[in-house]
Design a protein around this motif. Sequence first.
Motif, short mmCIF file in Angstrom:
data_model
loop_
_atom_site.label_atom_id
_atom_site.label_comp_id
_atom_site.label_asym_id
_atom_site.label_seq_id
_atom_site.Cartn_x
_atom_site.Cartn_y
_atom_site.Cartn_z
N LEU A 34 0.78 -1.16 -0.05
CA LEU A 34 0.08 -0.10 -0.11
C LEU A 34 0.74 1.12 0.03
O LEU A 34 0.17 2.38 -0.09
N GLN A 35 2.13 1.09 0.08
CA GLN A 35 3.09 2.28 -0.01
C GLN A 35 2.68 3.34 -0.98
O GLN A 35 2.89 4.50 -0.77
N LYS A 36 2.85 2.55 -2.27
CA LYS A 36 2.82 3.51 -3.38
C LYS A 36 1.55 4.38 -3.38
O LYS A 36 1.49 5.72 -3.50
N GLU A 37 0.28 4.06 -3.09
CA GLU A 37 -1.16 4.63 -2.91
C GLU A 37 -0.87 5.40 -1.84
O GLU A 37 -1.46 6.68 -1.95
N GLN A 38 -0.20 5.18 -0.50
CA GLN A 38 -0.17 6.51 0.55
C GLN A 38 0.50 7.33 0.04
O GLN A 38 0.08 8.63 0.13
N TYR A 39 1.68 7.01 -0.84
CA TYR A 39 2.47 8.37 -1.13
C TYR A 39 1.80 9.08 -2.10
O TYR A 39 2.02 10.32 -2.15
N ALA A 40 1.11 8.47 -3.08
CA ALA A 40 0.00 9.30 -4.07
C ALA A 40 -0.85 10.03 -3.46
O ALA A 40 -1.11 11.25 -3.70
N GLY A 41 -1.55 9.53 -2.14
CA GLY A 41 -2.59 10.10 -1.53
C GLY A 41 -1.90 11.61 -0.80
O GLY A 41 -2.51 12.42 -0.92
#
Length: 81
Positions: A34-41
Amino acid sequence: MNLFIQAIPASELSPKTIQESPLPGQDPLIARGLQKEQYAGIIGLAIVVIAAVGFFSRRVEYAIVLALVLSTFLIALFLLV
């Protein structure tokens, strides 16, 4: 004085029983991937906040952008040195 006293239920396992912990890579409490989605958010939220502040005051927007750029530069400088 009236104290509420509850009987603590005895453990279902005997005191001599040893429980095996799960393997390190299989911990169900750690969210993986989920790290990529968190950074994008986080980046999207930062852009929205800067745009909202910029709608009310250009000077504050420029100050926030300058602070973010300088912070990013200093973080990269300290990590690479």
